[in-house]
Motif scaffolding. Structure first.
Motif, PDB file in Angstrom:
ATOM      1  N   VAL A   6       0.856  -1.188   0.000  1.00 32.46           N
ATOM      2  CA  VAL A   6       0.000   0.000   0.000  1.00 32.46           C
ATOM      3  C   VAL A   6       0.891   1.236   0.000  1.00 32.46           C
ATOM      4  N   THR A   7       0.612   2.146  -0.929  1.00 33.82           N
ATOM      5  CA  THR A   7       1.383   3.383  -0.989  1.00 33.82           C
ATOM      6  C   THR A   7       0.419   4.555  -0.960  1.00 33.82           C
ATOM      7  N   LEU A   8       0.953   5.725  -0.629  1.00 34.26           N
ATOM      8  CA  LEU A   8       0.130   6.937  -0.564  1.00 34.26           C
ATOM      9  C   LEU A   8      -0.450   7.291  -1.931  1.00 34.26           C
ATOM     10  N   ASN A  19       8.172   4.496  -9.298  1.00 32.84           N
ATOM     11  CA  ASN A  19       8.412   5.737  -8.564  1.00 32.84           C
ATOM     12  C   ASN A  19       7.608   5.851  -7.270  1.00 32.84           C
ATOM     13  N   LEU A  20       6.758   4.865  -6.973  1.00 31.20           N
ATOM     14  CA  LEU A  20       5.845   4.982  -5.834  1.00 31.20           C
ATOM     15  C   LEU A  20       6.558   5.132  -4.494  1.00 31.20           C
ATOM     16  N   ALA A  21       7.559   4.324  -4.224  1.00 36.02           N
ATOM     17  CA  ALA A  21       8.257   4.398  -2.928  1.00 36.02           C
ATOM     18  C   ALA A  21       8.957   5.745  -2.763  1.00 36.02           C
ATOM     19  N   ALA A  26       9.262  11.303  -0.602  1.00 33.76           N
ATOM     20  CA  ALA A  26       9.337  12.741  -0.890  1.00 33.76           C
ATOM     21  C   ALA A  26       8.139  13.474  -0.293  1.00 33.76           C
ATOM     22  N   TYR A  27       6.947  12.884  -0.414  1.00 30.58           N
ATOM     23  CA  TYR A  27       5.759  13.520   0.159  1.00 30.58           C
ATOM     24  C   TYR A  27       5.888  13.641   1.675  1.00 30.58           C
ATOM     25  N   LEU A 109       6.666  13.458  -9.310  1.00 30.59           N
ATOM     26  CA  LEU A 109       5.333  13.400  -9.919  1.00 30.59           C
ATOM     27  C   LEU A 109       5.456  13.392 -11.445  1.00 30.59           C
ATOM     28  N   LEU A 110       6.323  14.253 -11.971  1.00 34.31           N
ATOM     29  CA  LEU A 110       6.526  14.314 -13.422  1.00 34.31           C
ATOM     30  C   LEU A 110       7.095  12.995 -13.941  1.00 34.31           C
ATOM     31  N   THR A 111       8.045  12.422 -13.194  1.00 35.01           N
ATOM     32  CA  THR A 111       8.655  11.147 -13.590  1.00 35.01           C
ATOM     33  C   THR A 111       7.623  10.021 -13.554  1.00 35.01           C
ATOM     34  N   ALA A 112       6.807   9.995 -12.503  1.00 36.46           N
ATOM     35  CA  ALA A 112       5.765   8.962 -12.386  1.00 36.46           C
ATOM     36  C   ALA A 112       4.733   9.118 -13.507  1.00 36.46           C
ATOM     37  N   ASP A 113       4.352  10.369 -13.805  1.00 39.25           N
ATOM     38  CA  ASP A 113       3.415  10.620 -14.908  1.00 39.25           C
ATOM     39  C   ASP A 113       3.999  10.127 -16.232  1.00 39.25           C
TER      40      ASP A 113
END
Length: 130
Positions: A6-8, A19-21, A26-27, A109-113
């Motif tokens: 489970v991730t945020l 990039n989730l972890a 970072a958040y 966020l940009l990398t994950a997108d």
């Protein structure tokens, strides 16, 4: 079988987005800066009575959608404000941390997108609120 971690950001991105972890980390760093800079005193649902438009920062999704504006406001010195809506100074080290952590979050966020687009994944829809 193993349950997915489970991730945020699990409702925003595909479960295998690499990039989730890093996004979670970072958040969390940025959220601590928000707390330490008293951002969350006003930027929550009860909010600031005098604001025309209240930007919520207390959830990962809210922070993600507002990150560009947040960084601009802090960088320009428009935020934070005091009880009279006048800009107030923020400790320079805290401001530097907030901007650095906020920028790291924004880049992730940009990398994950980009990963979602590059892997032809429609982003998962946020959970319904009603």
């Amino acid at each position: 079988g193993a349950q997915p971690e489970v991730t945020l950001f699990g409702e925003i991105y595909s479960p295998d987005n690499p990039n989730l972890a890093a996004l979670d980390d970072a958040y969390r760093k940025m959220a601590i800066n928000f707390r330490d800079a008293d951002c969350t005193v006003c930027h929550m649902p009860e909010g600031h009575r005098k604001m025309n438009k209240l930007t919520l920062l207390q959830t990962p999704y809210h922070a993600a959608t507002a990150i560009d504006a947040v960084l601009d406001e802090v960088r320009s010195g428009k935020m934070p404000v005091d009880d009279y809506n006048d800009p107030k100074t923020i400790d320079p080290a805290l401001k530097a941390d907030l901007l650095a952590n906020g920028e790291a979050f924004r880049q992730l966020l940009l990398t994950a997108d980009a990963w979602e687009r590059g892997n032809n994944r429609p982003k998962a829809q946020p959970a319904p609120t009603d």
